[in-house]
Design a protein around this motif. Structure first.
Motif, PDB file in Angstrom:
ATOM      1  N   SER A 184       0.797  -1.087   0.178  1.00 47.57           N
ATOM      2  CA  SER A 184      -0.056  -0.196   0.245  1.00 47.57           C
ATOM      3  C   SER A 184       0.866   1.362  -0.003  1.00 47.57           C
ATOM      4  O   SER A 184       1.898   1.302   0.472  1.00 47.57           O
ATOM      5  CB  SER A 184      -0.698  -0.084   1.365  1.00 47.57           C
ATOM      6  OG  SER A 184      -1.217   1.405   1.646  1.00 47.57           O
ATOM      7  N   LEU A 185       0.278   2.257  -0.752  1.00 41.50           N
ATOM      8  CA  LEU A 185       0.854   3.735  -0.713  1.00 41.50           C
ATOM      9  C   LEU A 185       0.018   4.580  -0.325  1.00 41.50           C
ATOM     10  O   LEU A 185      -0.164   5.890  -0.416  1.00 41.50           O
ATOM     11  CB  LEU A 185       1.489   3.831  -2.102  1.00 41.50           C
ATOM     12  CG  LEU A 185       2.694   3.305  -2.631  1.00 41.50           C
ATOM     13  CD1 LEU A 185       3.147   3.699  -4.156  1.00 41.50           C
ATOM     14  CD2 LEU A 185       4.007   3.342  -1.598  1.00 41.50           C
ATOM     15  N   ALA A 186      -0.943   4.281   0.583  1.00 40.01           N
ATOM     16  CA  ALA A 186      -1.843   5.078   1.081  1.00 40.01           C
ATOM     17  C   ALA A 186      -1.385   6.299   1.644  1.00 40.01           C
ATOM     18  O   ALA A 186      -2.051   7.074   1.588  1.00 40.01           O
ATOM     19  CB  ALA A 186      -2.927   4.334   2.009  1.00 40.01           C
ATOM     20  N   GLY A 187      -0.272   6.208   2.449  1.00 42.74           N
ATOM     21  CA  GLY A 187       0.149   7.407   3.360  1.00 42.74           C
ATOM     22  C   GLY A 187       1.238   8.096   2.578  1.00 42.74           C
ATOM     23  O   GLY A 187       1.729   8.812   2.962  1.00 42.74           O
ATOM     24  N   CYS A 188       1.459   7.727   1.026  1.00 47.37           N
ATOM     25  CA  CYS A 188       2.567   8.530   0.597  1.00 47.37           C
ATOM     26  C   CYS A 188       2.225   9.897  -0.253  1.00 47.37           C
ATOM     27  O   CYS A 188       1.189  10.371  -0.017  1.00 47.37           O
ATOM     28  CB  CYS A 188       2.991   7.557  -0.704  1.00 47.37           C
ATOM     29  SG  CYS A 188       2.364   7.795  -2.207  1.00 47.37           S
ATOM     30  N   ASP A 189       2.972  10.517  -0.578  1.00 42.26           N
ATOM     31  CA  ASP A 189       3.031  11.740  -1.145  1.00 42.26           C
ATOM     32  C   ASP A 189       1.886  11.786  -2.405  1.00 42.26           C
ATOM     33  O   ASP A 189       1.598  12.935  -2.737  1.00 42.26           O
ATOM     34  CB  ASP A 189       4.248  12.352  -1.649  1.00 42.26           C
ATOM     35  CG  ASP A 189       5.327  13.000  -0.493  1.00 42.26           C
ATOM     36  OD1 ASP A 189       4.517  12.497   0.420  1.00 42.26           O
ATOM     37  OD2 ASP A 189       6.125  13.499  -0.775  1.00 42.26           O
ATOM     38  N   HIS A 190       1.770  10.739  -3.163  1.00 45.55           N
ATOM     39  CA  HIS A 190       0.870  10.644  -4.358  1.00 45.55           C
ATOM     40  C   HIS A 190       1.530  11.372  -5.476  1.00 45.55           C
ATOM     41  O   HIS A 190       0.883  11.648  -6.160  1.00 45.55           O
ATOM     42  CB  HIS A 190      -0.431  10.863  -4.013  1.00 45.55           C
ATOM     43  CG  HIS A 190      -1.321   9.942  -3.243  1.00 45.55           C
ATOM     44  ND1 HIS A 190      -0.815   9.812  -1.947  1.00 45.55           N
ATOM     45  CD2 HIS A 190      -2.305   9.236  -3.307  1.00 45.55           C
ATOM     46  CE1 HIS A 190      -1.786   8.766  -1.379  1.00 45.55           C
ATOM     47  NE2 HIS A 190      -2.384   8.562  -2.051  1.00 45.55           N
ATOM     48  N   CYS A 191       2.887  11.654  -5.334  1.00 44.84           N
ATOM     49  CA  CYS A 191       3.432  12.547  -6.510  1.00 44.84           C
ATOM     50  C   CYS A 191       3.514  11.721  -7.689  1.00 44.84           C
ATOM     51  O   CYS A 191       3.420  12.452  -8.776  1.00 44.84           O
ATOM     52  CB  CYS A 191       4.873  13.094  -5.942  1.00 44.84           C
ATOM     53  SG  CYS A 191       6.183  11.899  -5.852  1.00 44.84           S
ATOM     54  N   GLY A 192       3.440  10.489  -7.853  1.00 46.89           N
ATOM     55  CA  GLY A 192       3.432   9.816  -9.029  1.00 46.89           C
ATOM     56  C   GLY A 192       5.018   9.912  -9.621  1.00 46.89           C
ATOM     57  O   GLY A 192       4.981   9.459 -10.862  1.00 46.89           O
ATOM     58  N   ASN A 193       5.992  10.249  -9.096  1.00 48.22           N
ATOM     59  CA  ASN A 193       7.346  10.275  -9.630  1.00 48.22           C
ATOM     60  C   ASN A 193       7.735   8.957  -9.991  1.00 48.22           C
ATOM     61  O   ASN A 193       8.466   8.877 -11.034  1.00 48.22           O
ATOM     62  CB  ASN A 193       8.254  11.172  -8.832  1.00 48.22           C
ATOM     63  CG  ASN A 193       7.883  12.682  -8.961  1.00 48.22           C
ATOM     64  OD1 ASN A 193       7.911  13.260 -10.072  1.00 48.22           O
ATOM     65  ND2 ASN A 193       7.776  13.336  -7.832  1.00 48.22           N
ATOM     66  N   CYS A 194       7.256   8.055  -9.032  1.00 44.50           N
ATOM     67  CA  CYS A 194       7.788   6.757  -9.295  1.00 44.50           C
ATOM     68  C   CYS A 194       7.171   6.165 -10.492  1.00 44.50           C
ATOM     69  O   CYS A 194       7.806   5.396 -11.483  1.00 44.50           O
ATOM     70  CB  CYS A 194       7.405   5.815  -8.033  1.00 44.50           C
ATOM     71  SG  CYS A 194       5.485   5.751  -7.770  1.00 44.50           S
ATOM     72  N   ILE A 195       6.186   6.529 -10.948  1.00 39.90           N
ATOM     73  CA  ILE A 195       5.613   6.177 -12.202  1.00 39.90           C
ATOM     74  C   ILE A 195       6.483   6.818 -13.155  1.00 39.90           C
ATOM     75  O   ILE A 195       6.449   6.119 -14.408  1.00 39.90           O
ATOM     76  CB  ILE A 195       3.918   6.683 -12.229  1.00 39.90           C
ATOM     77  CG1 ILE A 195       3.316   6.118 -11.276  1.00 39.90           C
ATOM     78  CG2 ILE A 195       3.467   6.480 -13.724  1.00 39.90           C
ATOM     79  CD1 ILE A 195       1.787   6.866 -11.129  1.00 39.90           C
ATOM     80  N   GLU A 196       6.609   7.810 -13.147  1.00 35.92           N
ATOM     81  CA  GLU A 196       7.279   8.596 -14.353  1.00 35.92           C
ATOM     82  C   GLU A 196       8.722   8.237 -14.713  1.00 35.92           C
ATOM     83  O   GLU A 196       9.168   7.684 -15.789  1.00 35.92           O
ATOM     84  CB  GLU A 196       7.617  10.178 -13.936  1.00 35.92           C
ATOM     85  CG  GLU A 196       8.026  11.106 -15.028  1.00 35.92           C
ATOM     86  CD  GLU A 196       7.008  11.111 -16.064  1.00 35.92           C
ATOM     87  OE1 GLU A 196       5.854  11.154 -15.835  1.00 35.92           O
ATOM     88  OE2 GLU A 196       7.491  11.051 -17.414  1.00 35.92           O
ATOM     89  N   VAL A 197       9.530   7.629 -13.619  1.00 38.09           N
ATOM     90  CA  VAL A 197      10.852   6.978 -13.608  1.00 38.09           C
ATOM     91  C   VAL A 197      10.813   5.450 -14.068  1.00 38.09           C
ATOM     92  O   VAL A 197      11.907   4.895 -14.418  1.00 38.09           O
ATOM     93  CB  VAL A 197      11.561   7.339 -12.190  1.00 38.09           C
ATOM     94  CG1 VAL A 197      11.986   8.900 -12.217  1.00 38.09           C
ATOM     95  CG2 VAL A 197      11.260   6.605 -11.370  1.00 38.09           C
ATOM     96  N   CYS A 198       9.774   4.883 -13.975  1.00 37.38           N
ATOM     97  CA  CYS A 198       9.756   3.330 -14.159  1.00 37.38           C
ATOM     98  C   CYS A 198       9.861   3.263 -15.688  1.00 37.38           C
ATOM     99  O   CYS A 198       9.073   3.714 -16.345  1.00 37.38           O
ATOM    100  CB  CYS A 198       8.275   2.925 -13.691  1.00 37.38           C
ATOM    101  SG  CYS A 198       8.246   0.837 -13.980  1.00 37.38           S
ATOM    102  N   PRO A 199      10.783   2.453 -16.027  1.00 33.90           N
ATOM    103  CA  PRO A 199      11.070   2.449 -17.354  1.00 33.90           C
ATOM    104  C   PRO A 199      10.237   1.431 -18.114  1.00 33.90           C
ATOM    105  O   PRO A 199      10.365   1.318 -19.513  1.00 33.90           O
ATOM    106  CB  PRO A 199      12.828   1.882 -17.192  1.00 33.90           C
ATOM    107  CG  PRO A 199      12.868   1.053 -15.986  1.00 33.90           C
ATOM    108  CD  PRO A 199      11.810   1.734 -14.873  1.00 33.90           C
TER     109      PRO A 199
END
Ligand code: FMN
Ligand code: SF4
Ligand code: FES
Lengths: 838, 184, 434
Positions: A184-199
């Protein structure tokens, strides 16, 4: 410098350059998966292995630094074979479900396999599978971990750049996956940078999921309209509907990084429900739709009366609008309404402070990239929870701190992630700033005067919390004096503000300030001296303290014009309502906190598309055939002026910009068509001559910084402070369906110990009643161990909470009582305003 | 699943470990050992509490708990039979030992019996190759020179032993102080 | 006859107790080091002794110590690598359980030499008993002024802290050990910088094996010359050989370096049981490629073994007799490497999984024509491209088997069963996870 030879071409490169970067400079591409320019090298994917003469084993280009005379080969049979092998091994367990993968078309694995891979795989065993259905990690991130190639970019980015440390590598060896705590990432920043950098397509955007293929999107480069950091964004739209927002590596200060608001909040632009579609005028208590001409005519009539009565005309314009809008508004106010009474924000009564501000800005404002500003020995941050208010600035501060290791002092009423990197941090109650500023800056001045000075270069970042504080003028004054002293003592000083509105600096540069701030305009209303007020993009009834008083004052007006894209509370009192464009339809420029002037471009060709879309979305609201009559703000000004008999001469964007550049000193060099993908820096607005200030003795102002606790609040009261949460900024963000899903109700944040002291029923997630004689709210509790005791924070963006009711004019922070809520109250009024004042 | 609120004494023990290291984070493994000793495994709440104590995010603790083979994030049987199947033990018949245990317990390796009494694992080299085949029970002493008969005896004794998530040291298998084959 | 040093007192009753250890002359080395040597002189002494690391890589201990920067503002650390997990190796455990004070004395002298005030002992989790013995010994030392502040009145302070692993072979790799000690997942770090420059908490750090450190007091007491006169000139000293597998007298043997492998297994170890012939021998833990019987005359010497394509490693000697199936042994080894791969780099994480799947099918009798070549090819793709030595070690092990016993692989593939009629039990058993 080192002379190296890569694939036969020699070149001088800086010492310690990574081979990868040296090769890139020579135009030699080396494929990578786990390398990222903003992250420490990890060298784990082994895709970038190359030959270095004299070393037997292949070396990772992403982590090996050049040495003098190094000879590198990136295109030998061995290197090619190795790349092929690495791809083959990565693909062995990769699902190859490209046809249904969101990443297809912009997937590094796909691209590299095409370019460097073997035509077919020899692997014919079962593939690894972690799960069957995709895993939603929170409302914006969804994972297909079967596709993960374990480059750890997401985890490292979340740690090193974002600082959230919400993702981790779970498991060991071939069984490890990148995910959040308990999936779960329920408590995270929700910034979605992880999505952006996922190759690959392992982490995906939920709002964008299955909506469109990347190659079908029409992308527009523009600037994020939320905070003053001013990130560049690329908005992908299809058929006039916003699909996704991301950012390109090579644009702007943010270099691909975005916060939750920038990445997911721009979809407010798709919102049609509260959009104003037609001019309205008040007739017999009701607002009725009329044509533009009729509305202008109505204004003209009223204006004649007001002129006769010799009353003042005032203007209030939002600092979230473009420079062009602000300029046009000013010109309209001067030329048509003969008025100089303009303010750009109603939350800060700053009239007194403006002269000081002007000096501070002229003398010390460093119009350069934040990254440059932060090449210092010491950084002082005053009055900002940077993590929540300006997330991307915070990323840059974190990275600069890692690179430059400066001493950092953070003064803020609220804790932020910067605290843990700071050499010293201090919680305070708004109003205590002057003492803190004096103490810190004078101790810097008194630091060993013999060179080398420990703090030779000093950067100061001033947040919005300072500006809204009751002692703002005094604080700014002290800041100015101390910085002058330090400068005279031979320190180099840099200063920037961290605004929470995207064009606040632009507004000040353009002079949208006057001796009379909005609060004083209200007083003039009270005294019957104000005839007309023109409010653009602001909602004072919601954002000014003591709304009853605002209402009383505004009711005294002969003419209240409200111009906005969305319906507002203040509209209730308006005589004329004019429908403007949203950010998404606007064109022009913003000046960010760094002084960078950047281009804002319309995402859709409005308004037809928006309305067409509205038919689909909510056919009952807009009966066909209907065409929105909203207009670009400057056009409204221009047409209104014409209708009232004046030609402002603002017919094209270029024209507005040219004229503006010619009038505003620091903008003279700028050309709107040549702002580039990094924006261009405005110059200093004025040239103040080198002043003859004598160093003042400041010791008498010192106060001890070691103080641990805040002054006792009278009778178990709390000081209530407000500001932006990480997920919202201003009232616009509430229109974003995605942001509304992430954080859909206001909360009250306080220290763990205070929550504990409130007794049972006040833990995280429980509801408490926050009240004072003016207002009361039942709110969810959020505890935060970094909070000072006796301080409570409520985010200001939730319209329904009507937070401004708590405050009397000039009363900030105000006192409130907090107690555990009765269950009935919780069921009834979750997070919304309860019947109050009696 | 019972909740794993850390007792005050456990928290105190964890806090006492922190000063041994330069960074509090280093105490994460010792802290998880303490928790696993106490509860038999490491639950979600326990990870969250450890994170709070050490100033980490929960996922940073989860990373550690999931990386190391000897940390369990789910409950396992009260007697964890870990049979070494690496080369030396394998050469001396470790496979037969595993098969015998599988049949006797009616589970496959990696599984736990329905009554929660036994978990069977095939593990890598235990560092006792001279006494192969070997198994370790519950991170207690090693059972060495295993034969079919010894395995049956051990199982019999364990079946009679009391259940609980923290079984007493299993003394029957081996003297505490073992004899090494040290040759001249 | 070779005079035992490290194991001389190993069977003395209660030798793990400080009193008994001292009666036998214990801590005289530490006293001598503190009284008679400057740290630099100690480093020179260890250099002169030509002691090479006993943990696997065989790097010169004295040279490693001399890399510690002299002018560092950061503290220096010593980490004792007691993670002993290399299959076939069980010597460190013996030292820890039977002679803990010998190790502590070695640690104390080494810390004095490199200027460390804190030593961490990273001990593998499974050594429950050893940990207890070692902790008791440390406690005794604190009580007697042999650890803590102002040791033996010399002004030298030292803390020794035990840190327990949690079951990960990779944490024996020195940089993974540091990561683990700091509280991260035990994955190796990029080198350079090497730990001696920037190791634990980014400070200069020396990592040494238990046996390496246990040699130090003896070198101090008896001199560098004594040590370097033992065994092979280029890697001298006594060495603990661990004999296991199909051998009559398994156990730990202290013998000089350089003795022929054949002498070790046939004379000292008594050859294979039941009069069987020896088929193959792994000389230094499973990462060291095996030798076929015909090659057993090689000397157990760092350089000779390396020249022959294998390595001295941890001196874990595993013997296979004529009935042992090499395919099965190989599968067992690769299962190990695959399970213990930390997952950081592609070739080891993905490549070994692939190799393993091929081996499983060959062993199960489902091998396909060309599988052996496929193994060669994968070995080529993986070897030398991994982040750390684990992945490379796995391929060395594979190559040792494929190179010497290819016919056994071919037989399995062609015939679909094992030539040695070992029951074909599928070997990949699992560990309880979660
Ligand atoms: C995968 C791997 C596992 C290792 N395991 C151990 C081990 O269990 N014990 C050990 O002492 N050294 C081990 N080493 C060697 C260490 O990295 C390091 O070289 C050694 O501890 C240094 O000490 P020495 O110089 O005294 O030998 C291992 C190396 C690798 C690559
Ligand atoms: S070779 Fe294996 S163990 Fe070493 S870093 Fe790569 S994955 Fe980890
Ligand atoms: S990019 Fe160099 S190893 Fe991954």
């Amino acid at each position: 410098m080192a002379l190296i030879i890569i694939d036969g071409v020699s070149r001088q490169v800086g010492d310690d350059t990574l081979i990868l970067n040296a090769a890139a400079a020579l135009g030699v591409e080396i494929p990578t998966f786990c390398s990222h320019p903003r992250l420490e090298p990890m060298a784990s994917c082994r895709m970038c292995l190359i030959e270095v003469e004299g070393i037997g084993k292949l070396q990772p280009a992403c982590a090996t630094r050049v040495t003098e005379g190094m000879v590198v080969h990136t295109d030998t049979a061995k290197v090619r074979e190795t790349r092929k092998s690495m791809l083959e091994m990565l693909l062995a367990n990769h699902p190859l479900d490209c046809p249904v993968c969101d990443k297809a078309g912009e997937c590094d694995l796909q691209d590299h396999a095409y370019e460097y891979g073997a035509p077919e795989s020899r692997y014919d065993e079962d593939k690894r599978r972690f799960h069957n259905a995709d895993l939603p990690l929170n409302s914006v991130v969804i994972a297909n971990l079967n596709r993960c190639i374990q480059c750890n970019l997401c985890i490292r980015y979340c740690d090193e750049v974002v600082g959230a440390q919400a993702l981790g590598a779970i498991g060991i060896g071939a069984n490890q996956i990148a995910t959040g705590f308990m999936d779960s990432l329920a408590g995270c920043d929700h910034c979605g940078n992880c999505i952006e950098v996922c190759p690959v397509g392992a982490l995906m955007s939920r709002p964008f999921r299955y909506k469109a293929r990347p190659w079908d999107l029409k992308e527009v480069d523009t600037v994020c309209p939320f905070c003053g950091t001013g990130c560049q964004i690329s908005v992908g739209a299809r058929e006039g509907e916003l699909m996704r927002v991301h950012s390109k590596c090579e644009t702007g200060l943010n270099q691909e990084a975005l916060c939750v608001r920038g990445r997911f909040g721009i979809d407010f632009a798709n919102s049609t429900e509260q959009r104003l579609q037609q001019p309205l005028i008040r007739q017999d208590k009701d607002l009725v739709a009329v044509s533009w001409n009729k509305a202008f005519g109505f204004i003209g009539e009223k204006l004649k009366q007001i002129r006769r009565s010799n009353k003042t005309i005032g203007g209030l314009v939002s600092p979230s609008l473009t420079n062009e809008t602000l300029y046009g508004f000013q010109k309209l106010m001067h030329h048509v309404f003969d008025s100089n009474t303009i303010d750009s924000f109603c939350r800060w009564p700053l009239a007194e402070a403006y002269p000081v501000l002007e000096q501070l800005i002229d003398r010390f404002y460093s119009r350069k990239p934040l990254e440059e500003l932060l090449k210092v020995d010491r950084l002082l941050i005053i009055g900002s929870n940077v993590t929540d208010e300006n997330p991307i600035s915070e990323y840059l501060i974190r990275e600069a701190h890692r690179a430059n290791r400066f001493d950092m002092t953070v003064l803020s009423p609220r804790p932020s992630r910067l605290d843990r990197m700071a050499s010293a941090y201090q919680r305070y109650i708004p109003g205590e700033e002057p003492a803190l500023i004096a103490s810190i800056l004078s101790s810097l001045a008194n630091e060993d005067k013999q060179p080398p000075l420990r703090s030779q270069s000093i950067a100061v970042l001033v947040g919005t919390d300072l500006l809204r504080s009751p002692g703002a003028t005094h604080s700014l004054q002290l800041l100015l004096e101390h910085l002058k002293t330090l400068q005279t003592n031979g320190r180099s000083i840099g200063l920037q503000f961290l605004f929470d509105r995207c064009n606040q600096l632009g507004a000040w540069d353009l002079g949208v300030t006057s001796q009379c701030d909005f609060n004083q305009m209200l007083s003039m209303c009270d005294q019957g001296q104000m005839g007309m007020l023109y409010v653009v993009g602001e909602d004072p009834l919601l954002s000014c303290p003591d709304p009853e008083r605002v209402k009383r004052a505004l009711s005294q007006l002969d003419l209240l014009i409200v111009q906005d894209a969305f319906a507002s509370d203040t509209m209730e009192l308006a005589d004329v309502v004019l429908p403007g464009f949203t950010f998404a339809e606007s064109t022009g420029t913003f000046t960010n906190n760094e002084g960078r002037v950047q281009r804002v471009r319309p995402i859709y060709p409005p308004p037809t598309k928006t309305v067409m879309n509205a038919y689909k979305a909510a056919p009952t609201i807009y009966p066909a055939p209907f065409r929105s009559q909203a207009k670009l703000d400057v056009r409204i000004f221009s047409e209104m002026a014409l209708a009232l008999g004046t030609d402002l001469g603002l017919s094209s964007l270029e024209q507005v910009f040219c004229e503006m550049a010619a009038t505003v000193p620091g903008y003279a060099e700028l050309d709107i068509n040549d702002l580039g993908n990094q924006g261009r820096f405005s110059g200093a607005t004025l040239n103040t001559p080198e002043s003859s200030v004598k160093p003042t003795t400041l010791t008498n102002l010192e106060c001890q910084l070691t103080r641990q606790s805040v002054p006792d609040t009278p009778d178990d009261n709390f000081y209530l402070i407000t500001g932006n949460s990480m997920f919202h900024s201003g009232y616009l963000s509430e229109y974003s369906p995605t942001l509304a899903e992430i954080e859909n109700e206001p909360y009250v944040e306080l220290s763990e110990l205070d929550a504990l002291a409130l007794g049972p029923g006040s833990a995280d997630g429980d509801y408490v009643l926050v009240s004072n004689p003016h207002h009361q709210l039942t709110l969810k509790v959020k505890t935060n161990s970094g909070f000072a005791r006796g301080v409570a924070f409520i985010p200001e963006n939730f319209k329904a909470a009507q937070l401004n009711r708590f405050f009397a004019q000039g009363d900030y922070p105000c006192l409130v009582k907090i107690r555990v809520a009765q269950p009935a109250a919780v069921d009834e009024a979750v997070g919304s305003a309860e019947g109050n004042t009696q | 699943m019972a909740t794993q609120k850390l007792t005050i004494s456990l928290k105190a023990q964890i806090n006492a470990i922190i000063p041994r290291y330069v960074e509090p984070r280093s105490a994460v493994m010792p802290a998880l050992h303490l928790i696993q000793d106490e509860f038999g495994y490491i639950s979600r709440e326990a990870m969250e509490e450890v994170a709070t104590i050490l100033g980490l995010t929960p996922v940073q603790v989860y990373e550690i708990a999931s990386f190391y083979h000897q940390f369990h994030t789910k409950p396992i049987g009260c007697h964890h039979l870990q049979v070494c199947i690496n080369v030396s033990c394998m050469l001396l018949g470790a496979e037969n030992i595993v098969s015998q245990l599988e049949q006797s317990l009616n589970i496959e390796s990696g599984q736990t019996t329905a009554d929660g009494r036994f978990t069977l694992s095939a593990v890598q080299c235990l560092g006792s190759c001279d006494t192969a085949p070997v198994m370790q029970i519950n991170n207690q002493a090693y059972c060495e020179h295993l034969t079919g008969q010894r395995v049956e005896e051990i199982l019999q004794r364990l079946r009679e032993a009391p259940m609980g998530h923290r079984p007493e040291a299993f003394a029957g298998a081996q003297k505490d102080q073992r004899e090494f084959t040290v040759a001249k | 006859m070779f005079e035992q040093t490290l194991l001389k007192n190993i069977n003395t009753e209660n030798y793990h107790q400080l009193e008994v250890y001292r009666t036998g002359g214990g801590y005289a080395g530490l006293r001598k080091a503190l009284n008679e040597y400057q740290p630099d002189q100690l480093i020179q002494l260890v250099k002169d002794s030509q002691l090479r690391g006993r943990g696997g890589a065989g790097f010169s201990t004295g040279v490693k110590w001399s890399f510690i920067p002299k002018d560092s503002v950061l503290p220096t650390y010593l980490c004792c690598n007691a993670d002993e997990s290399e299959p076939g190796t069980f010597k460190d455990r013996l030292l820890i359980e039977k002679d803990p004070h010998g190790l502590i004395e070695g640690i104390a002298i080494s810390c004095y030499a490199i200027g460390a005030k804190i030593a961490y002992i990273y001990i593998r989790f499974e050594f429950i008993y050893g940990t207890r013995i070692l902790q008791q010994a440390i406690d005794e030392c604190y009580a007697q002024g042999l650890l803590g502040k102002n040791i033996l009145g010399s002004g030298f302070d030292l803390e020794v802290i035990i840190h327990r692993g949690a079951g990960a072979y990779i944490c024996g790799e020195e940089t993974a050990l540091l990561e683990s000690l700091e509280g991260y997942r035990g994955q190796p770090r990029l080198k350079p910088p090497f730990p001696a420059i920037s190791g634990l908490y980014a400070s200069p750090t020396i990592i040494n094996n238990v046996e390496t450190l246990a040699c130090i007091p003896h070198i101090v007491l008896r001199g560098a010359q004594w040590f370097s006169d033992i065994g092979s000139p280029k890697g001298p000293g006594p060495r603990l050989y661990c004999l296991s597998g199909m051998i009559n007298k398994p156990g730990v043997y202290e013998l000089p370096t350089g003795i022929p492998l054949r002498e070790l297994v046939e004379e000292h170890g008594g050859g294979a049981p039941n009069g069987k012939k020896i088929k193959a021998v792994i000389p230094g833990g499973v990462s060291a490629p095996m030798f076929a019987e015909k090659d057993l005359d090689i000397a157990m010497d760092f350089d000779a073994l390396a020249a022959a394509g294998s390595m001295f490693g941890s001196a874990g000697v595993i013997v296979m007799d004529e009935d042992s199936c090499i395919v099965k042994v190989t599968l067992s080894m690769l299962e190990f490497f695959h399970i213990e791969s930390c997952g950081k780099c592609t070739p080891c994480r993905e490549g070994l999984g692939w190799v393993l799947k091929l081996l499983r099918r060959i062993e199960a009798g489902a091998g396909k024509h060309g599988d052996a070549q496929e193994l060669d090819r994968l070995g080529e793709a993986i070897f030398g491209n991994c982040f750390c030595a684990l992945g490379d070690g796995a391929i060395m092990a594979l190559r040792g088997a494929l190179g010497n016993f290819r016919d056994e692989f071919d037989y399995h593939i062609a015939k679909g069963h094992c030539p040695f009629k070992t029951e074909s039990i599928v070997l990949h058993r699992t560990r309880a996870t979660g």
